[in-house]
Design an enzyme around this catalytic site. Structure first.
Site, PDB file in Angstrom:
ATOM      1  N   GLY A  19      45.835  20.780 -10.916  1.00 21.47           N
ATOM      2  CA  GLY A  19      46.973  20.385 -10.295  1.00 21.47           C
ATOM      3  C   GLY A  19      47.350  20.128  -8.513  1.00 21.47           C
ATOM      4  CG  ASP A  66      48.365  27.212 -21.481  1.00 19.13           C
ATOM      5  OD1 ASP A  66      49.143  27.825 -21.235  1.00 19.13           O
ATOM      6  OD2 ASP A  66      49.238  26.005 -21.973  1.00 19.13           O
ATOM      7  CE  LYS A 132      62.360  23.481  -5.694  1.00 14.96           C
ATOM      8  NZ  LYS A 132      61.732  22.769  -4.748  1.00 14.96           N
ATOM      9  N   GLY A 175      53.356  15.587  -1.334  1.00 18.06           N
ATOM     10  CA  GLY A 175      52.227  14.424  -1.364  1.00 18.06           C
ATOM     11  C   GLY A 175      51.968  15.342  -2.459  1.00 18.06           C
TER      12      GLY A 175
END
Length: 347
Positions: A19, A66, A132, A175
């Site tokens: 990521g 994962d 959030k 970005g």
């Protein structure tokens, strides 16, 4: 001890290494002379190319995996000193449409990281959360809030010598993959329109460099169970859109006045403003030069923790820290900021 010396000889595991934040953490750790890095991601193609780019570097190991799979985490954490947990589902609308997947990755995945870290006796675990998570109105934010609570609870229940758990809370990382900057850029290149949810909408923003600095600093500053928050500037999204049109339309051979901005209305679960600290948290927040530190409401059960940090100052906020109550950047300030962090250059 310098920042580089703190990371020297450490074995660090990064979840979500492919990521935007995970990749930048990898680059910064390499620059700081980290002892070894274990990178974990479920993106096979991205992981292959990342592995190729570090093929000549000793001590850098990349694996498919994962965070939903606890056994994989246990295997990969053997011998690890520090875990930087960045893997998550982050898109609000996609989490809204697939809530069970958000639960599996953002909540159960965090618990898997916690259990694997305890089993492997790592030194520190740092979880990357989101603004959030404060008074959440959507599935993604709620899942991130639960992740923070799990991390704080894990630290409260830790025995002497167990891992230290803490969290960081990001604003909008400009970005990053899926952020508004690359979206606006693509829309400008295509001649518009730029899709704007609401002209009055405000957001906290941070650069990728600032996000990674928060993680790197917090990893060793944490006493256990806290949430670290960077002090961030605020923008009105309409100002950001207009600045980008003015700056980038000529780059793509267009006149700024020929690139329209279209208001499409807020999406489901989307706030008009973002919050970094709510009213309840302000009562237990400490302020440093660059950061706010939210100390746990639930203190350590097995160990007594002293929340003492260098550079603590008198708290400058006596109200919740949210983007609607902060003075937004002017368009001139936004332009200077985007130039400073190289977000107007071609990627």
């Amino acid at each position: 001890m310098t920042a580089s010396e703190q990371w020297a000889d450490k074995v660090v595991l990064i979840t979500g290494v492919c990521g935007t934040v995970g990749g930048e953490l990898l680059r910064q750790l390499d620059q700081r002379g980290v002892g070894s890095v274990v990178g974990l991601d479920n993106n096979e193609s991205a992981l292959f190319f990342l592995r190729e780019s570090y093929r000549e570097r000793d001590g850098f190991h990349f694996y498919l995996g994962d965070v939903r799979d606890r056994d994989t985490l246990v295997r990969r954490m053997r011998g690890v000193d520090i875990v930087l947990h960045t893997a998550a589902l982050k898109h609000v609308i996609l989490c809204e449409h697939s809530p069970t997947d958000a639960l599996a990755t953002n909540i159960l995945g965090v618990q898997n990281v916690i259990e694997a870290a305890i089993s492997s006796n790592v030194e520190r675990v740092l979880f990357t959360s989101s603004d959030k998570a404060v008074n959440p109105t959507n599935v993604m934010g709620t899942s991130k809030l639960m992740g923070e609570r799990l991390i704080t609870a894990a630290n409260a229940l830790r025995h002497e010598g167990g891992p230290i758990f803490a969290s960081t809370r990001f604003g909008n990382v400009l970005g990053s993959a899926g952020s508004v900057i690359p979206l606006f850029r693509r829309q400008i290149e295509a001649g518009g329109p730029l899709t704007l949810t609401d002209p009055a909408m405000t957001r906290f923003i941070m650069s990728l460099e600032e996000a990674v600095r928060l993680v790197m600093d917090s990893a060793f500053m944490s006493r256990g169970g806290e949430v670290f928050v960077t002090k961030m500037p605020v923008v009105r999204i309409v100002d950001l859109a207009e600045v980008m049109v003015t700056a980038l339309a000529p780059v793509y051979g267009r006149r700024p006045e020929d690139v329209p901005i279209e208001v499409i209305g807020p999406r489901a679960g989307e706030k008009m403003y973002e919050e970094l600290l709510n009213d309840e948290e302000m009562r237990r927040t400490l302020e440093l030069d660059r950061y706010f530190v939210v100390t746990p409401a639930l203190k350590g059960i097995y160990t007594t923790i002293e929340y003492v940090y260098p550079g603590v100052r008198e708290l400058s906020h006596d109200r919740p820290y949210h983007s609607s109550s902060e003075t937004p950047m002017s368009q001139e300030e936004i332009l200077a900021y985007l130039k400073r962090v190289n977000l107007l250059e071609e990627s």
